[in-house]
Scaffold this motif. Structure first.
Motif, mmCIF file in Angstrom:
data_model
loop_
_atom_site.group_PDB
_atom_site.id
_atom_site.type_symbol
_atom_site.label_atom_id
_atom_site.label_comp_id
_atom_site.label_asym_id
_atom_site.label_seq_id
_atom_site.Cartn_x
_atom_site.Cartn_y
_atom_site.Cartn_z
ATOM 1 N N ILE A 1 3.803 7.331 -13.894
ATOM 2 C CA ILE A 1 3.342 8.703 -13.720
ATOM 3 C C ILE A 1 3.497 9.044 -12.244
ATOM 4 N N ASP A 2 4.308 10.056 -11.936
ATOM 5 C CA ASP A 2 4.527 10.456 -10.541
ATOM 6 C C ASP A 2 3.666 11.675 -10.221
ATOM 7 N N HIS A 3 2.992 11.654 -9.098
ATOM 8 C CA HIS A 3 2.053 12.701 -8.663
ATOM 9 C C HIS A 3 0.865 12.753 -9.632
ATOM 10 N N GLY A 4 1.092 13.224 -10.846
ATOM 11 C CA GLY A 4 0.132 13.010 -11.910
ATOM 12 C C GLY A 4 -0.863 14.113 -12.171
ATOM 13 N N THR A 5 -1.225 14.910 -11.187
ATOM 14 C CA THR A 5 -2.271 15.910 -11.379
ATOM 15 C C THR A 5 -1.978 16.786 -12.601
ATOM 16 N N GLY A 6 -2.948 16.899 -13.484
ATOM 17 C CA GLY A 6 -2.796 17.752 -14.653
ATOM 18 C C GLY A 6 -2.157 17.106 -15.859
ATOM 19 N N VAL A 7 -1.789 15.842 -15.780
ATOM 20 C CA VAL A 7 -1.229 15.153 -16.940
ATOM 21 C C VAL A 7 -2.312 14.955 -17.994
ATOM 22 N N VAL A 8 -1.978 15.247 -19.256
ATOM 23 C CA VAL A 8 -2.894 15.045 -20.379
ATOM 24 C C VAL A 8 -2.157 14.278 -21.464
ATOM 25 N N ILE A 9 -2.744 13.142 -21.892
ATOM 26 C CA ILE A 9 -2.144 12.319 -22.949
ATOM 27 C C ILE A 9 -3.202 12.139 -24.038
ATOM 28 N N GLY A 10 -2.931 12.705 -25.214
ATOM 29 C CA GLY A 10 -3.918 12.727 -26.289
ATOM 30 C C GLY A 10 -4.099 11.403 -27.012
ATOM 31 N N GLU A 11 -5.128 11.356 -27.829
ATOM 32 C CA GLU A 11 -5.606 10.131 -28.460
ATOM 33 C C GLU A 11 -4.567 9.418 -29.311
ATOM 34 N N THR A 12 -3.778 10.147 -30.092
ATOM 35 C CA THR A 12 -2.847 9.504 -31.027
ATOM 36 C C THR A 12 -1.411 9.496 -30.505
ATOM 37 N N THR A 13 -1.255 9.753 -29.222
ATOM 38 C CA THR A 13 0.066 9.673 -28.599
ATOM 39 C C THR A 13 0.587 8.239 -28.652
ATOM 40 N N ILE A 14 1.883 8.107 -28.912
ATOM 41 C CA ILE A 14 2.555 6.807 -28.833
ATOM 42 C C ILE A 14 3.678 6.938 -27.807
ATOM 43 N N ILE A 15 3.662 6.068 -26.811
ATOM 44 C CA ILE A 15 4.660 6.092 -25.742
ATOM 45 C C ILE A 15 5.331 4.727 -25.683
ATOM 46 N N GLY A 16 6.652 4.726 -25.648
ATOM 47 C CA GLY A 16 7.399 3.471 -25.604
ATOM 48 C C GLY A 16 7.477 2.875 -24.212
ATOM 49 N N ASP A 17 8.472 2.009 -24.001
ATOM 50 C CA ASP A 17 8.658 1.335 -22.721
ATOM 51 C C ASP A 17 9.504 2.185 -21.774
ATOM 52 N N ASN A 18 9.269 1.997 -20.476
ATOM 53 C CA ASN A 18 10.089 2.622 -19.429
ATOM 54 C C ASN A 18 10.097 4.147 -19.512
ATOM 55 N N VAL A 19 8.939 4.724 -19.741
ATOM 56 C CA VAL A 19 8.802 6.176 -19.819
ATOM 57 C C VAL A 19 8.264 6.694 -18.491
ATOM 58 N N LYS A 20 8.785 7.852 -18.068
ATOM 59 C CA LYS A 20 8.388 8.460 -16.798
ATOM 60 C C LYS A 20 7.844 9.862 -17.060
ATOM 61 N N LEU A 21 6.654 10.142 -16.514
ATOM 62 C CA LEU A 21 6.053 11.470 -16.605
ATOM 63 C C LEU A 21 5.807 12.011 -15.208
ATOM 64 N N TYR A 22 5.950 13.322 -15.073
ATOM 65 C CA TYR A 22 5.638 13.991 -13.816
ATOM 66 C C TYR A 22 4.418 14.891 -14.003
ATOM 67 N N GLN A 23 3.969 15.497 -12.917
ATOM 68 C CA GLN A 23 2.708 16.228 -12.928
ATOM 69 C C GLN A 23 2.709 17.354 -13.956
ATOM 70 N N GLY A 24 1.535 17.596 -14.516
ATOM 71 C CA GLY A 24 1.355 18.727 -15.414
ATOM 72 C C GLY A 24 1.860 18.521 -16.826
ATOM 73 N N VAL A 25 2.354 17.351 -17.167
ATOM 74 C CA VAL A 25 2.863 17.107 -18.520
ATOM 75 C C VAL A 25 1.688 17.025 -19.500
#
Length: 281
Positions: free
Chosen positions: A173-197
């Motif tokens: 997660i880069d910067h990160g402010t405002g990122v929201v990841i819900g309860e039933t989210t499934i995320i694999g390997d080597n995933v990149k998220l930026y702010q506000g996602v």
């Protein structure tokens, strides 16, 4: 005391008796998670002092965690002592996964100097670390405390990860402010998220509580700033790129690139009758 005040206090007492859980102390939960982080990554404190007393610190933290679990004794799957042992048995695996997360940040952020900097100051890494600890507690059927821990990190960093989400290895997660990841989210390997996602749900009805409400993000996906991906049936295929400000409520195939199309009009200051030049980006 007035009759009204007495009646109000009686009402509070009756309500308190109906509470399902007795809660651990929120300040104690925050202190525990920060002290555990300092045990795992002494770069966040006086490294020499930490190395001299590591056994003592470990024992103190186990006792502290038993005490933290005491209010939940009646709702735990086992005694606080047994739950504590099971949790601390998983620390080596949690630690190894966190090193992979830190390495992913170093390898992908040109501004990152090294793992020490990432561990010491990056809010994305801190929130991922608290999430991984809380997720392990959730797997041990510990109620309430996992959410208390992730909300503590949320308050410090502005990054909201539900402990029930399933997140793979080498998460960035880069910067990160405002990122929201819900309860039933499934995320694999080597995933990149930026702010506000936002990885959220299309519906928030209570009847959806036990259903898959949040998206699945497969391996090697990059999601840029302020993208919103919604829905339990939404799958972002592996090796895809989701551009900034995208609103996505349907699945996309692997190796997809999803982006907003913006039109820019350049006005000429002279030649009033000249046609404007349009650029589609």
């Amino acid at each position: 005391m007035t009759v009204a005040n007495s009646t109000f206090l009686d009402h509070l007492a009756a309500q308190r008796a109906q509470f399902r859980y007795k809660l651990p102390s929120r300040p104690e939960a925050g202190r525990f998670i920060d002290q555990l982080m300092r045990l795992l990554f002494p770069v966040t404190q006086d490294c020499q002092s930490a190395s001299q007393h590591i056994d003592e610190t470990y024992q103190r933290l186990t006792q502290q965690f038993v005490h933290l679990l005491q209010p939940l004794t009646d709702t735990l799957p086992n005694t606080p002592e047994v739950v504590t042992q099971h949790f601390f048995d998983q620390l080596p695996t949690i630690y190894d996964n966190l090193l992979l997360d830190a390495r992913a940040i170093v390898d992908n952020d040109p501004a990152a100097i090294g793992i020490e900097e990432v561990v010491a100051v990056y809010p994305g890494f801190y929130t991922i670390a608290v999430y991984r600890i809380a997720h392990e507690l959730l797997k041990l059927n510990v109620p309430l405390l996992p959410r208390m821990l992730t909300e503590y990190a949320h308050g410090l960093t502005g990054i909201d990860i539900h402990p029930g989400a399933q997140i793979g290895r080498s998460f960035f997660i880069d910067h990160g402010t405002g990122v929201v990841i819900g309860e039933t989210t499934i995320i694999g390997d080597n995933v990149k998220l930026y702010q506000g996602v936002t990885l959220g749900a299309t519906h928030v009805a209570k009847s959806m509580a036990q259903k898959k409400r949040h998206p699945t993000i497969e391996n090697n996906v990059v999601i840029y700033a302020n993208a919103t991906i919604l829905g339990g049936r939404t799958v972002v295929g592996h090796d895809s790129v989701i551009g900034g400000n995208v609103w996505l409520t349907h699945s996309v195939e692997p190796y997809s690139m999803v982006y907003n199309q913006h039109q820019t009009e350049v006005r000429l200051k002279s030649l009033e009758d000249a046609e404007p030049i349009n650029f589609v980006i």
